[in-house]
Design a protein around this motif. Structure first.
Motif, PDB file in Angstrom:
ATOM      1  N   ARG A 110      23.132 -75.172 -42.042  1.00  0.00           N
ATOM      2  CA  ARG A 110      22.046 -75.149 -43.041  1.00  0.00           C
ATOM      3  C   ARG A 110      22.305 -76.244 -44.061  1.00  0.00           C
ATOM      4  N   GLY A 120      21.533 -78.079 -47.806  1.00  0.00           N
ATOM      5  CA  GLY A 120      21.337 -77.570 -49.153  1.00  0.00           C
ATOM      6  C   GLY A 120      19.887 -77.642 -49.588  1.00  0.00           C
ATOM      7  N   ILE A 171      25.700 -77.292 -45.893  1.00  0.00           N
ATOM      8  CA  ILE A 171      26.362 -76.500 -46.938  1.00  0.00           C
ATOM      9  C   ILE A 171      26.722 -75.100 -46.439  1.00  0.00           C
ATOM     10  N   LYS A 179      23.818 -58.751 -39.316  1.00  0.00           N
ATOM     11  CA  LYS A 179      23.227 -59.101 -40.608  1.00  0.00           C
ATOM     12  C   LYS A 179      23.025 -60.601 -40.712  1.00  0.00           C
ATOM     13  N   HIS A 180      21.832 -60.992 -41.179  1.00  0.00           N
ATOM     14  CA  HIS A 180      21.511 -62.410 -41.304  1.00  0.00           C
ATOM     15  C   HIS A 180      22.089 -62.943 -42.615  1.00  0.00           C
ATOM     16  N   VAL A 181      22.982 -63.916 -42.506  1.00  0.00           N
ATOM     17  CA  VAL A 181      23.615 -64.494 -43.691  1.00  0.00           C
ATOM     18  C   VAL A 181      23.747 -66.001 -43.513  1.00  0.00           C
ATOM     19  N   VAL A 182      24.022 -66.660 -44.627  1.00  0.00           N
ATOM     20  CA  VAL A 182      24.382 -68.074 -44.583  1.00  0.00           C
ATOM     21  C   VAL A 182      25.809 -68.176 -45.147  1.00  0.00           C
ATOM     22  N   VAL A 183      26.740 -68.543 -44.295  1.00  0.00           N
ATOM     23  CA  VAL A 183      28.153 -68.584 -44.682  1.00  0.00           C
ATOM     24  C   VAL A 183      28.486 -69.960 -45.247  1.00  0.00           C
ATOM     25  N   PRO A 184      29.014 -70.037 -46.469  1.00  0.00           N
ATOM     26  CA  PRO A 184      29.370 -71.353 -47.017  1.00  0.00           C
ATOM     27  C   PRO A 184      30.465 -72.027 -46.203  1.00  0.00           C
ATOM     28  N   HIS A 196      34.516 -65.441 -43.720  1.00  0.00           N
ATOM     29  CA  HIS A 196      33.557 -65.517 -42.620  1.00  0.00           C
ATOM     30  C   HIS A 196      33.577 -66.904 -41.974  1.00  0.00           C
TER      31      HIS A 196
END
Lengths: 381, 64
Positions: B9, B11, B24, B33-38, B45
């Motif tokens: 993803r 920024g 980013i 679960k839908h997440v965006v991991v840094p 994660h």
């Protein structure tokens, strides 16, 4: 040794001083995520803060913050594992472990990697129907990328009875621990293990080894072998020295603040479903940008999760108060985090909105009416 | 930790006309679960994502 000498030694060992416990939430009082979680088969943080389960094909479990505590010790909560599907024959690489992890920068006082490396004493209260010998191990995540370990056995003697257990483990003079916010050490309480971990000669806690099959040779139980099995812990403490002193109780707010360095939730208040404390702006026609105040600076870059998920039932919007809602089209993502600073910024994609709204103030809004909508920030080890 | 549907993803666009910061995060499903991991190795994660990528168990698609 005289009483005066014992007192002098105790003070000298630093164990008589405040804040001696290297474990946060050892009294199991803080449970931000949930007080109970069922059908657990994989590793993770589920209920009581900072308490992690390492599980690999070793039954199915319910985990609970329990009110069952040892009498006369001042505890109000414990952590309970309850087996709901048994695994009577563990595979060679399978295991079940209660894990507590510590930042490397909090371990520098142990002086690992030097000839002055200090011993630590781990103590806890435990209760289980399953008597037998278990293993409490320290696992160091050393600066060279290796995982030296040293463990000692302890025995649950009486079924369904709270017992206090104590193990002391020598410091590792050979390997440094990272001086950073990274994971530096794990307390690992082994409750079940396959032969990959048990077939070697148990090192009995007097040395540090990276050999996997020497880790838990003393383990005689498989806590997963019956749905009648349960095990509870509280009063987990790790302190410098070779003496287990009484558990260091602290007020709830102090423990909560310590836990929120690793995880916290921003929960909605009021009937409108607006998440308190989060105010942002429309940064462009297809994105919102939020600033989240933090109760205490987070350890590291958090994983941000909307609960419920943004795409279940069209739950989440960017709300231009009194004007309109703009639907989220993706999961929220961290935009910036800085060490020891008291806020983070995050962004979220949205359906396109007219250019005239860019720069307007927004708040996240869950429009499905749930009272339990929240956004979580996870910086756990 | 069951990780699927991993995709980088970029920024957010902070200033119109200025390209966003690349990669980013990793957009993915973790245990459903839908997440965006840094993309920070200190994030547990992301550390797990790197481990699974190294083991050939996970691939991360390019960002849009």
């Amino acid at each position: 040794m005289s009483k005066a000498a014992e007192l002098a030694a105790l003070i000298g060992s630093q164990t008589a001083q405040g804040n001696k416990n290297l474990v946060k939430n050892g009294s199991m009082v803080v449970s931000q995520r949930a007080t109970s979680s069922t059908s657990i088969t994989t590793a993770g943080y589920y209920t009581v803060d900072r308490q992690y389960v390492e599980i690999n094909n070793a039954g199915t479990w319910t985990m609970t913050q329990s009110d069952d505590v040892p009498a006369g010790e001042g505890f109000a909560k414990s952590f309970k594992y309850d087996c709901t599907t048994a695994d009577t024959s563990l595979g060679t690489s399978h295991y079940f472990i209660h894990r507590y992890s510590i930042e490397g920068q909090d371990l520098q006082q142990l002086m690992y990697g030097t000839s002055s490396a200090k011993p630590v004493t781990i103590s806890f209260f435990v209760k289980s129907n399953k008597t037998g010998t278990y293993v409490c191990e320290l696992q160091q995540l050393a600066t060279d990328g290796s995982f030296p370990r040293s463990g000692k056995a302890f025995t649950i003697n009486s079924a369904n009875t709270w017992e206090k257990k104590t193990v002391t483990i020598n410091g590792n003079t050979a390997k440094f621990t990272p001086d950073s916010n990274a994971r530096g050490m794990d307390i690992m309480i082994w409750l079940a293990a396959g032969t990959d971990f048990t077939s070697g000669t148990f090192n009995a806690g007097n040395s540090w080894t990276t050999t996997n099959n020497e880790r838990v040779g003393a383990l005689t139980v498989n806590i997963a072998d019956s749905t009648a099995n349960e095990i509870l812990f509280t009063g987990l403490q790790m302190e410098i020295g070779e003496v287990a002193t009484p558990f260091e109780h602290e007020d709830f707010a102090t423990t909560l603040e310590k836990c929120q360095r690793y995880y916290f939730e921003s929960k909605r208040v009021g009937a409108g479903g607006v998440d308190y404390g989060q105010v942002g702006r429309i940064s462009n026609q297809v994105q919102g940008l939020y600033t989240q105040p933090l109760p205490t600076p987070l350890r590291g870059s958090p994983t941000i999760t909307a609960n419920p998920a943004y795409n279940t039932g069209s739950s989440w919007n960017n709300n231009l108060s009194g004007v309109t809602n703009v639907t989220w089209t993706g999961a929220p993502a961290l935009y910036s985090w800085h060490a020891n600073k008291n806020s983070v910024e995050w962004s979220v994609a949205q359906t396109s909105i007219a250019s005239g709204y860019v720069g307007m103030v927004i708040q996240p809004y869950a429009n499905t009416g749930q009272s339990e909508n929240y956004i979580s920030f996870d910086a756990e080890l | 930790m069951n990780i699927t549907n991993a995709k980088y993803r970029n920024g957010p666009i902070i200033i119109e006309g200025v390209a966003p910061e690349a990669n980013i995060g990793v957009d993915c499903l973790i245990d459903g679960k839908h997440v965006v991991v840094p993309t920070d190795p200190a994030n547990r994660h992301y550390a797990e994502i790197l481990k699974q990528v190294a083991a050939g168990e996970l691939t991360i698609a390019d960002a849009d």
